[in-house]
Design a protein around this motif. Sequence first.
Motif, short mmCIF file in Angstrom:
data_model
loop_
_atom_site.label_atom_id
_atom_site.label_comp_id
_atom_site.label_asym_id
_atom_site.label_seq_id
_atom_site.Cartn_x
_atom_site.Cartn_y
_atom_site.Cartn_z
N SER A 92 0.82 -1.21 0.00
CA SER A 92 0.00 0.00 0.00
C SER A 92 0.85 1.26 0.00
CB SER A 92 -0.95 0.01 1.20
OG SER A 92 -0.24 -0.12 2.40
N THR A 93 2.01 1.23 0.67
CA THR A 93 2.90 2.39 0.69
C THR A 93 3.48 2.66 -0.69
OG1 THR A 93 3.49 1.98 3.01
CG2 THR A 93 4.94 3.40 1.75
N ILE A 95 2.38 1.75 -3.71
CA ILE A 95 1.34 2.22 -4.64
C ILE A 95 0.86 3.61 -4.26
CG2 ILE A 95 -0.97 1.76 -5.57
CD1 ILE A 95 -0.43 -1.24 -5.10
N GLY A 96 0.63 3.84 -2.96
CA GLY A 96 0.17 5.15 -2.50
C GLY A 96 1.18 6.25 -2.76
N SER A 149 -4.12 -4.38 1.96
CA SER A 149 -3.25 -3.37 1.34
C SER A 149 -4.04 -2.43 0.42
CB SER A 149 -2.12 -4.04 0.55
OG SER A 149 -2.64 -4.89 -0.46
N LEU A 150 -4.96 -2.96 -0.37
CA LEU A 150 -5.75 -2.12 -1.27
C LEU A 150 -6.62 -1.12 -0.51
CD1 LEU A 150 -6.88 -4.69 -4.01
CD2 LEU A 150 -5.17 -2.88 -4.23
N ILE A 153 -4.40 2.12 0.63
CA ILE A 153 -3.69 2.97 -0.33
C ILE A 153 -4.05 4.45 -0.24
CG2 ILE A 153 -3.45 3.47 -2.82
CD1 ILE A 153 -3.46 0.42 -3.26
N TYR A 156 -2.02 6.76 2.26
CA TYR A 156 -0.63 7.07 1.87
C TYR A 156 -0.61 8.05 0.70
CZ TYR A 156 0.47 3.14 4.89
OH TYR A 156 0.58 2.31 5.98
#
Length: 280
Positions: A92-93, A95-96, A149-150, A153, A156
């Motif tokens: 997530s980090t 992608i964010g 994780s999705l 996002i 972040y």
Amino acid sequence: MKKRLKNFFKYYSKNKVAVVALVILILIIIVAIFADVISPYDYTKQYPKENFLKPGSTHLMGTDNFGRDIFSRVLHGAKVSLKIGFTSVIISTVIGVIIGAFAGYYEGIFDAIIMRIMDTILSIPQLVLAIALAAALGGGMKNLILAVSLSSIPSYARIVRSQVLSVKNLEYVEAAKLSGVKTFKLIFTEILPNCFAPIIVQATIGVGTAILSAASLSFIGMGIMPPEAEWGQMLSEGRAYIRNYPYMTFFPGLAIAITILVLNVVGDALRDAFDPKFRR
């Protein structure tokens, strides 16, 4: 850079509670890594004749309804829970950060579209979104990590966007532009390195949130499945026996509480150490 690190450790070490929390967190991580070595019993092996044994010298945390050693299962639960927490936060980090960096740098219509999508996702409670994603993807560790994780996002992306907006017009960035540095390199080598402090803080706290989300999903039967050990799943298995054998839920619940507590304390201390506004 050395001066920054020196100041960081100086201010972090002043917070004694945070230092203790960091030591506990490191111990939890070490226990999770070496769970196979530390565990006195096979965490999946069933001993029906030894079920519901109370905590004692033979079984430190007692045994469950199948005669499995709870201490061994809690240790392996740490391995699974921390793996889910750290892996989902890394995904997530990354992608964010990418989404937030480009949205903040380009602004305009691109930024407006991306941020409205992020706002729409943020309008849904994170756990509810994780449940919906887990239901769509199915059970299992990979799908659980993906679901958690999705759902994280947008947090972040918004943090990185705000940091990029405040950094991109500084003199050193303008100088890099004039020297001919390409946009992609400019974002990832000049702008983002100066945005890491809030990202690290959010990621540290995010690990605790991810562990809690994963435990919640496993508790309602949408996460890790037996015979694998996971703290939320252990709570779910023990709730039917909570009146007569409370230790079946007490120990995995305590593991969740301690882990999330130390992660939050460390996260708050990192914020205080990185940001001069919070220093006492």
